[in-house]
Design an enzyme around this catalytic site. Structure first.
Site, short mmCIF file in Angstrom:
data_model
loop_
_atom_site.label_atom_id
_atom_site.label_comp_id
_atom_site.label_asym_id
_atom_site.label_seq_id
_atom_site.Cartn_x
_atom_site.Cartn_y
_atom_site.Cartn_z
NE ARG A 182 -7.40 6.60 -0.23
CZ ARG A 182 -7.92 5.76 -1.14
NH1 ARG A 182 -8.52 6.25 -2.22
NH2 ARG A 182 -7.82 4.46 -0.98
CB CYS A 240 -5.23 4.79 -8.12
SG CYS A 240 -6.27 3.59 -8.98
#
Length: 294
Positions: A182, A240
């Protein structure tokens, strides 16, 4: 026992003594809406259920991200419902746990410390460690004898907004706690755009843990973060996807003796703003240019 973690044996001893801590079951995982059902099926005796979506976060929005910090009044009402008290000087006042290596429970750990509650710990290894140690489980709902009366004092831990996170990526160390794929922008299953904040360094939260879901030793974590440039000389921030697992990274940093700040909006907030650039690919030094927003 240290300032972040307690073991299953620690908790078992504490809950039978005169200073039994509040036990918080934060059973949550992305894509699994059945945390409360898992709690009712088996939890630490005396533990209360904490709903991450409603207790530990405000409603999602493009402006705030998927898990903005909760309204203070709502968090205080929840903490009182859990039995957290004012003036509590016990060494361990509350223990948060989950069944995912602390990835969800760390949000409760960080929020309560941010709100001025002392003595909050994470159960190292979570529910799996408790079961492996042979300790009992309870089912159904825990009914506390009385609610708590805590008055929260927010701001006890540092937070970053998007501008501060962008600046820290240039002048300090900004860690991206998501999975490496990611970060690189190869996949993005949830948020509006793929990639990462330009200058951020990939530091997947999963690498904080041993195979059994316990945290790696402090010395190992110090080596890991030093290799990422986080050795205490420069300010450190963490983000995050939505500010949940970033709290786990902050717990690992704390075990290593390193202070860090939370970018609570994280990638879900950043990527929803088309004026914010997104970088892709690997970056060993955190200096790659940002790709144009798209």
């Amino acid at each position: 026992m240290n300032d972040v973690l307690v073991s299953a044996a620690d908790v078992e001893a504490l809950r039978h003594g005169d200073e039994a801590p509040v036990l918080l079951d934060v059973r949550w995982a992305l894509g699994d809406p059945h945390g409360h059902e898992h709690y009712r099926a088996g939890h630490l005796p005396g533990a209360v259920f904490v709903d991450l979506e409603s207790d530990l976060a405000a409603p999602a929005s493009a402006a705030g991200g998927r898990h903005p910090l909760p309204d203070l009044g709502a968090l205080q009402a929840a903490a009182r419902r859990w039995g957290v008290r004012d003036g509590d000087d016990r060494p361990v006042t509350a223990v948060a746990y989950d069944n995912t290596g602390g990835l969800a429970a760390a949000r409760a750990w960080w929020l309560l410390r941010w709100a001025g509650v002392p003595g909050v710990r994470l159960l190292d290894g979570g529910l799996a460690a408790w079961i492996a140690a042979g300790y009992p489980l309870a089912t159904g709902e825990t009914v506390l004898p009385a609610p708590g009366d805590v008055t929260l004092r927010p701001g006890q831990l540092p937070v970053l907004d998007a501008d501060a996170a962008a600046g820290l990526a240039r002048t300090g160390v900004l860690l991206d706690a998501r999975a490496a794929e990611r970060y690189r922008g190869e996949v993005e299953p949830i948020d509006p755009r793929a990639g990462h904040i330009p200058g951020a360094r990939s530091a997947p939260t999963s690498e904080n843990l041993n195979a059994d879901g316990t945290f790696k030793p402090a010395a190992t974590l110090r080596e890991r973060f030093a290799a990422l440039g986080a050795a205490g000389a420069s300010p450190v921030g963490v983000y995050c996807g939505s500010g949940v697992t970033a709290a786990h990274e902050l717990a690992a940093l704390a075990i290593a003796g390193i202070d860090g700040a939370l970018y609570a909006g994280s990638w879900s907030q950043w990527s929803a703003d088309p004026s914010r650039p997104a970088a892709t690919g690997d970056s060993a030094t955190g200096t790659e240019p940002g790709a144009p927003a798209g």
